[in-house]
Design a protein around this motif. Structure first.
Motif, PDB file in Angstrom:
ATOM      1  N   ILE A 167       0.871  -1.301   0.198  1.00 21.94           N
ATOM      2  CA  ILE A 167       0.050  -0.068   0.216  1.00 21.94           C
ATOM      3  C   ILE A 167       0.790   1.020  -0.050  1.00 21.94           C
ATOM      4  CG2 ILE A 167      -1.649   1.130   1.379  1.00 21.94           C
ATOM      5  CD1 ILE A 167      -2.798  -1.461   0.247  1.00 21.94           C
ATOM      6  N   ALA A 168       0.705   2.309  -0.811  1.00 18.71           N
ATOM      7  CA  ALA A 168       1.482   3.617  -0.707  1.00 18.71           C
ATOM      8  C   ALA A 168       0.536   4.920  -0.765  1.00 18.71           C
ATOM      9  CB  ALA A 168       2.142   3.391  -2.059  1.00 18.71           C
ATOM     10  N   TRP A 169       1.246   5.756  -0.241  1.00 19.26           N
ATOM     11  CA  TRP A 169       0.422   7.087  -0.244  1.00 19.26           C
ATOM     12  C   TRP A 169       1.196   8.182  -1.216  1.00 19.26           C
ATOM     13  CZ3 TRP A 169       2.135  11.173   3.746  1.00 19.26           C
ATOM     14  CH2 TRP A 169       1.227  12.459   3.664  1.00 19.26           C
ATOM     15  N   LEU A 170       0.243   8.438  -2.095  1.00 19.02           N
ATOM     16  CA  LEU A 170       0.716   9.543  -3.536  1.00 19.02           C
ATOM     17  C   LEU A 170       0.176  10.760  -2.610  1.00 19.02           C
ATOM     18  CD1 LEU A 170      -0.405   7.913  -6.655  1.00 19.02           C
ATOM     19  CD2 LEU A 170       1.732   7.643  -5.230  1.00 19.02           C
ATOM     20  N   LEU A 199       5.987  13.390  -2.455  1.00 19.85           N
ATOM     21  CA  LEU A 199       6.652  13.017  -1.332  1.00 19.85           C
ATOM     22  C   LEU A 199       7.442  11.604  -1.491  1.00 19.85           C
ATOM     23  CD1 LEU A 199       7.241  13.665   1.746  1.00 19.85           C
ATOM     24  CD2 LEU A 199       5.072  12.491   2.166  1.00 19.85           C
ATOM     25  N   SER A 200       8.676  11.474  -1.023  1.00 16.62           N
ATOM     26  CA  SER A 200       9.120  10.124  -1.194  1.00 16.62           C
ATOM     27  C   SER A 200      10.150  10.059  -0.156  1.00 16.62           C
ATOM     28  CB  SER A 200       9.965  10.240  -2.436  1.00 16.62           C
ATOM     29  OG  SER A 200      10.338   8.725  -2.807  1.00 16.62           O
ATOM     30  N   THR A 201      10.690   8.674   0.222  1.00 17.03           N
ATOM     31  CA  THR A 201      11.319   8.329   1.176  1.00 17.03           C
ATOM     32  C   THR A 201      12.363   7.186   0.970  1.00 17.03           C
ATOM     33  OG1 THR A 201       9.703   6.425   1.754  1.00 17.03           O
ATOM     34  CG2 THR A 201       9.496   8.573   2.890  1.00 17.03           C
ATOM     35  N   ARG A 202      13.436   7.312   1.639  1.00 14.55           N
ATOM     36  CA  ARG A 202      14.522   6.334   1.540  1.00 14.55           C
ATOM     37  C   ARG A 202      14.761   5.818   2.754  1.00 14.55           C
ATOM     38  NH1 ARG A 202      19.720   6.293   2.405  1.00 14.55           N
ATOM     39  NH2 ARG A 202      19.881   8.328   2.992  1.00 14.55           N
ATOM     40  N   SER A 203      14.744   4.526   2.912  1.00 21.83           N
ATOM     41  CA  SER A 203      15.025   3.706   4.231  1.00 21.83           C
ATOM     42  C   SER A 203      16.495   3.561   4.407  1.00 21.83           C
ATOM     43  CB  SER A 203      14.244   2.084   4.060  1.00 21.83           C
ATOM     44  OG  SER A 203      12.852   2.465   4.116  1.00 21.83           O
ATOM     45  N   ARG A 204      16.816   3.339   5.835  1.00 16.56           N
ATOM     46  CA  ARG A 204      18.213   3.224   6.119  1.00 16.56           C
ATOM     47  C   ARG A 204      18.823   2.030   5.244  1.00 16.56           C
ATOM     48  NH1 ARG A 204      15.690   4.485  10.578  1.00 16.56           N
ATOM     49  NH2 ARG A 204      16.644   6.375  11.681  1.00 16.56           N
ATOM     50  N   GLY A 205      20.066   2.026   4.617  1.00 16.97           N
ATOM     51  CA  GLY A 205      20.907   1.228   3.959  1.00 16.97           C
ATOM     52  C   GLY A 205      19.893   0.864   2.556  1.00 16.97           C
ATOM     53  N   LYS A 206      19.244   1.935   2.250  1.00 21.39           N
ATOM     54  CA  LYS A 206      18.755   1.470   0.666  1.00 21.39           C
ATOM     55  C   LYS A 206      19.348   2.556  -0.121  1.00 21.39           C
ATOM     56  CE  LYS A 206      15.846  -1.696   1.783  1.00 21.39           C
ATOM     57  NZ  LYS A 206      15.689  -2.903   1.149  1.00 21.39           N
ATOM     58  N   ASP A 207      19.472   2.331  -1.525  1.00 19.11           N
ATOM     59  CA  ASP A 207      19.910   3.207  -2.590  1.00 19.11           C
ATOM     60  C   ASP A 207      18.952   3.945  -3.324  1.00 19.11           C
ATOM     61  OD1 ASP A 207      19.111   0.922  -3.789  1.00 19.11           O
ATOM     62  OD2 ASP A 207      21.174   0.811  -5.047  1.00 19.11           O
ATOM     63  N   VAL A 208      17.705   3.571  -3.191  1.00 23.05           N
ATOM     64  CA  VAL A 208      16.801   4.260  -3.971  1.00 23.05           C
ATOM     65  C   VAL A 208      15.656   4.746  -3.189  1.00 23.05           C
ATOM     66  CG1 VAL A 208      16.856   2.729  -6.064  1.00 23.05           C
ATOM     67  CG2 VAL A 208      15.427   2.029  -4.247  1.00 23.05           C
ATOM     68  N   PHE A 209      14.825   5.634  -3.762  1.00 21.69           N
ATOM     69  CA  PHE A 209      13.497   6.169  -2.870  1.00 21.69           C
ATOM     70  C   PHE A 209      12.501   5.396  -3.441  1.00 21.69           C
ATOM     71  CE2 PHE A 209      16.675   9.656  -3.075  1.00 21.69           C
ATOM     72  CZ  PHE A 209      16.711  10.149  -1.644  1.00 21.69           C
ATOM     73  N   TYR A 210      11.371   5.502  -2.198  1.00 20.95           N
ATOM     74  CA  TYR A 210      10.228   4.613  -2.396  1.00 20.95           C
ATOM     75  C   TYR A 210       8.959   5.399  -1.990  1.00 20.95           C
ATOM     76  CZ  TYR A 210      13.127   0.216  -2.294  1.00 20.95           C
ATOM     77  OH  TYR A 210      13.959  -0.385  -2.445  1.00 20.95           O
ATOM     78  N   LEU A 211       7.895   5.376  -2.263  1.00 19.97           N
ATOM     79  CA  LEU A 211       6.807   5.994  -2.030  1.00 19.97           C
ATOM     80  C   LEU A 211       6.364   5.563  -0.774  1.00 19.97           C
ATOM     81  CD1 LEU A 211       4.350   6.159  -5.317  1.00 19.97           C
ATOM     82  CD2 LEU A 211       5.668   8.092  -4.142  1.00 19.97           C
ATOM     83  N   PRO A 212       6.029   6.556   0.353  1.00 20.78           N
ATOM     84  CA  PRO A 212       5.733   6.223   1.606  1.00 20.78           C
ATOM     85  C   PRO A 212       4.748   4.975   1.802  1.00 20.78           C
ATOM     86  CG  PRO A 212       5.209   8.231   1.452  1.00 20.78           C
ATOM     87  CD  PRO A 212       5.915   7.905   0.303  1.00 20.78           C
ATOM     88  N   GLY A 213       4.760   3.924   2.559  1.00 23.72           N
ATOM     89  CA  GLY A 213       3.765   3.049   2.739  1.00 23.72           C
ATOM     90  C   GLY A 213       4.402   1.579   2.842  1.00 23.72           C
ATOM     91  N   GLY A 214       3.611   0.377   3.008  1.00 23.55           N
ATOM     92  CA  GLY A 214       4.328  -0.807   3.070  1.00 23.55           C
ATOM     93  C   GLY A 214       3.042  -2.019   3.136  1.00 23.55           C
ATOM     94  N   LYS A 215       3.631  -3.203   3.713  1.00 23.45           N
ATOM     95  CA  LYS A 215       2.648  -4.351   3.832  1.00 23.45           C
ATOM     96  C   LYS A 215       1.614  -4.055   4.739  1.00 23.45           C
ATOM     97  CE  LYS A 215       6.729  -6.800   2.208  1.00 23.45           C
ATOM     98  NZ  LYS A 215       7.899  -7.500   2.435  1.00 23.45           N
ATOM     99  N   ARG A 216       0.665  -4.835   4.281  1.00 21.31           N
ATOM    100  CA  ARG A 216      -0.470  -5.038   5.281  1.00 21.31           C
ATOM    101  C   ARG A 216      -0.057  -6.049   6.425  1.00 21.31           C
ATOM    102  NH1 ARG A 216      -2.362  -5.877   0.532  1.00 21.31           N
ATOM    103  NH2 ARG A 216      -4.030  -4.528  -0.168  1.00 21.31           N
ATOM    104  N   GLU A 217      -0.703  -5.979   7.474  1.00 20.06           N
ATOM    105  CA  GLU A 217      -0.419  -6.824   8.585  1.00 20.06           C
ATOM    106  C   GLU A 217      -2.013  -7.574   8.424  1.00 20.06           C
ATOM    107  OE1 GLU A 217       1.575  -7.214  10.877  1.00 20.06           O
ATOM    108  OE2 GLU A 217       2.889  -5.466  10.485  1.00 20.06           O
TER     109      GLU A 217
END
Length: 129
Positions: free
Chosen positions: A5-8, A16-34
């Motif tokens: 799931i991502a937030w545009l 708006l975009s984010t980069r996680s620690r240790g990653k080399d690319v940016f991703y749209l914020p969001g993630g996997k469902r619980e």
């Protein structure tokens, strides 16, 4: 298949975009469902965890579903179900997020493959400069 799931959140031709620690690319914020979570619940939780802001649930609106090969997972597809939404609070990197940035279409090469498809879509509809 990785299902995310991502937030545009485009503003003034930037997204708006984010980069996680240790990653080399940016991703749209969001993630996997619980387990048992709806898309809206996932969006609210992930954005609170990553950006320390509160998504306004009644403002959540579908913005498309996009698929590509998952970054760093050769042969594994990712499906990104995207939503727009308003928020309350001040955006800041939280949890695993190291950097929060506003990107333009010129930054397309700095994002994951599925985000590149989303950038193309946003450019086509006039939301990304």
């Amino acid at each position: 298949m990785i299902d995310k799931i991502a937030w545009l959140h485009p503003v003034d031709g930037r997204i708006l975009s984010t980069r996680s620690r240790g990653k080399d690319v940016f991703y749209l914020p969001g993630g996997k469902r619980e387990p048992g979570e709806t898309d809206a619940e996932t969006l609210v939780r992930e954005i609170r965890e990553e950006l320390d802001v509160a998504i306004t649930p009644e403002s959540i609106a579908p913005a498309g579903v996009f698929e590509a090969e998952a970054h760093g997972h050769a042969g594994t597809p990712v499906r990104m179900t995207c939503y727009t939404a308003e928020y309350r609070g001040t955006l800041r990197a939280s949890s695993e997020i190291e950097e929060v940035v506003w990107l333009t279409y010129g930054d397309r090469g700095r994002v994951s493959a599925v985000d590149q498809i989303i950038f193309d879509h946003l450019r086509e509809i006039g939301q990304l400069g």
